[in-house]
Write a protein that holds these residues in place. Structure first.
Motif, PDB file in Angstrom:
ATOM      1  N   SER A  39     -25.197  -9.761  -5.720  1.00 46.30           N
ATOM      2  CA  SER A  39     -25.143  -8.449  -5.070  1.00 46.30           C
ATOM      3  C   SER A  39     -24.584  -7.356  -5.973  1.00 46.30           C
ATOM      4  O   SER A  39     -24.912  -6.184  -5.804  1.00 46.30           O
ATOM      5  CB  SER A  39     -24.296  -8.534  -3.799  1.00 46.30           C
ATOM      6  N   HIS A  48     -29.620  -6.936  -0.975  1.00 42.79           N
ATOM      7  CA  HIS A  48     -28.443  -7.151  -0.124  1.00 42.79           C
ATOM      8  C   HIS A  48     -28.793  -7.975   1.109  1.00 42.79           C
ATOM      9  O   HIS A  48     -27.997  -8.795   1.558  1.00 42.79           O
ATOM     10  CB  HIS A  48     -27.828  -5.810   0.267  1.00 42.79           C
ATOM     11  N   TRP A 176     -21.439  -4.261  -0.260  1.00 46.86           N
ATOM     12  CA  TRP A 176     -22.139  -5.460  -0.703  1.00 46.86           C
ATOM     13  C   TRP A 176     -21.832  -5.847  -2.153  1.00 46.86           C
ATOM     14  O   TRP A 176     -21.702  -7.049  -2.448  1.00 46.86           O
ATOM     15  CB  TRP A 176     -23.650  -5.275  -0.516  1.00 46.86           C
TER      16      TRP A 176
END
Length: 527
Positions: A39, A48, A176
């Motif tokens: 990520s 994500h 994320w």
């Protein structure tokens, strides 16, 4: 006896049906391939969804309904009196994935937090070699300058010392790219010169583990048996990758996939009449916009950006592209939300004013340019090509000739970060704290990686003041001022704030859309 036998048979059949359903994999119809499964290396929604959601956790999470910040891998956190340091107490007993290539020797602890963060902000860190050009979010947010030090207080306590007060720090730790990877695994790969495996063979703490990825086709996951919140109800999770929205709709109606987002308005109507499919409507935090590359002529002239924005018929886009399921907009952050600025009514196209501005900028007869649009649609724009065509027609009235360039989402994102574009149709979603949007896309720190490539010191001063202000009401006023400054500078031509819908198999339970995320894979289950 006959009644009892029939009753027993009925109960047995019912039990078998329940067990068969429970064993059925969950198939999610995805609209694009991920860049990979790390990520921190990507800023695309597709990555994500495929990586951060199922494979990893972060220190801080979002509540499923309200979107409020809640503990995840950190049990609690606090800010120092001067606002320059944040301390996180970590959860104990959290297990990493065991894969074919890695067996962890210990539970999650402070070392993993420091490794995951330091690789993005310390260029000499062994994990930094994963991204020789730098990590996208860390670069755009200038995390290296913000995070002055990261300290291990004990095995389950970490402290971050900041260069300046930064009120949104817990929201940053919920983003994320701050997904926690295994330091033990990362160090082993670094020594072997194989850091790329962090993305191709990921190891996280999340509810699912990656089994197999076939680009353009399918991603297969299996439930993490030792997940700290309990093994997910679904043993198997499958991403069926289909950029074509009509294909995703057909698969939903046929029962070949059980969940999909990024629905076109016409699909919402069709699926609403499908008995075995349920459509859920919700209002996410999404902004759809055109980003001008302000480092390229003629878009380095604010008058050109203003003129092109003035010529766009936003109401026509909302009707044609979203079939009315969006609000027209001009501000970067949607109004009427927790952090939103007061609503700015969109104006009708002002062609004469636009022509005057172009003439003042030296383009009385227009110019030639291009608009990049992704193939297929996503949550922020269900039909980028149609959007581009409508804008193309609006700008033709000014003498501006626009060529449309379509490309896959991952390629568009990569080349957009390099600044190869002139104008790109883009969007931003699910950043509940405005600093994530402003910091990643519109500040001077982000100017070398964002699609706008825009740097404005006055705008930055307002964002910096908001970052140093812990009181939400005062921060909101500063964001209002920043939004008004944006409205004059026009690094983006904001188009709309889309409403969202997702569709799922009517039997599927646990779908709870929130402003932070449309759903969580770990909460999904069959009845």
């Amino acid at each position: 006896m006959l009644f009892r036998s029939r009753l027993g048979l009925a109960l047995l059949c019912s039990s078998l049906a329940v067990n068969l359903l429970a064993a059925q994999p969950l198939v999610f119809c995805a609209d694009a391939d991920p860049d990979g499964f790390d990520s921190a290396l990507s800023d695309t929604a597709a990555t994500h969804r495929a990586a951060a959601y199922p494979l990893y956790n972060r220190l801080v999470g979002y509540a499923p309904a309200s979107g409020a910040l809640v503990p995840e891998l950190a049990e609690k956190w606090n800010m120092s009196a001067d606002g320059r340091s944040w301390t996180f107490k970590l959860r104990r007993g959290v297990k990493f994935h065991t894969t074919a290539g890695f067996k962890p020797s210990r539970d999650f602890n402070a070392d993993d937090v420091l490794w995951s963060v330091r690789r993005q902000v310390v260029t000499s860190h062994p994990g930094a070699a994963t991204a020789p050009g730098g990590f996208p979010a860390a670069l755009s947010g200038d995390w290296g300058a913000l995070i002055r030090a990261s300290e291990k207080i004990d095995a389950y306590t970490v402290r971050f010392v900041l260069a300046k007060p930064y009120a949104p720090f817990p929201a940053l730790m919920a983003s994320w790219p701050m997904s926690i990877v295994s330091a033990e695994y990362g160090n082993r790969l670094a020594l072997a010169g194989q850091l790329a495996r962090l993305s191709s063979e990921p190891v996280g703490t999340g509810p699912y583990q990656l089994l197999k990825y076939e680009k353009g086709a399918v991603i297969r996951y299996v439930a993490h048996p030792a997940y700290f919140r309990g093994r997910p109800a679904m043993d198997k999770l499958i991403f069926s990758i289909n950029p074509d929205a009509s294909v995703r709709m057909q698969k939903l109606r046929a029962g070949e996939c059980h969940l999909s987002e990024s629905l076109r308005p016409q699909d919402v109507a069709a699926l609403s009449d499908t008995p075995k499919v349920r459509v859920v409507h919700y209002q996410p935090q999404i902004t759809s916009f055109l980003a001008f590359n302000s480092q390229k002529k003629p878009f380095n002239d604010v008058r050109v950006r203003q003129a092109l924005s003035l010529a766009i018929d936003r109401a026509a886009i909302v009707q044609a592209v979203y079939e009315g399921r969006a609000a027209t907009g001009m501000l970067p952050y949607a109004p009427d939300t927790l952090w939103g600025a007061p609503s700015q009514p969109p104006i009708a196209p002002r062609l004469e004013q636009a022509r005057k501005l172009l003439a003042e900028a030296g383009y009385p007869h227009g110019f030639e340019t291009s608009i990049w649009a992704r193939v297929g649609g996503g949550a922020s724009n269900v039909n980028p090509r149609l959007t581009a065509e409508l804008v193309q027609a609006d700008w033709a009235k000014l003498g501006v000739k626009t060529r449309l360039v379509a490309m896959e989402a991952a390629e568009l994102g990569r080349r957009g970060r390099l600044g190869e574009h002139a104008i790109v149709i883009s969007g931003w979603m699910n950043s509940l704290d405005p600093d994530e949007l402003y910091g990643n896309l519109l500040t001077c720190d982000a100017a070398q990686t964002s699609t706008a490539r825009w740097c404005d010191k006055q705008f930055d001063s307002l964002i910096d003041a908001a970052r140093a202000t812990p009181q939400q009401a005062k921060r909101a006023k500063l964001y209002e001022a920043a939004a008004q400054h944006f409205l004059t500078a026009v690094p983006w031509a904001v188009l709309a704030y889309p409403k969202a819908a997702l569709a799922h198999d009517a039997r599927l339970k646990g779908v709870m859309p929130s402003p932070a995320a449309p759903f969580s894979f770990e909460r999904l289950r069959w009845p």
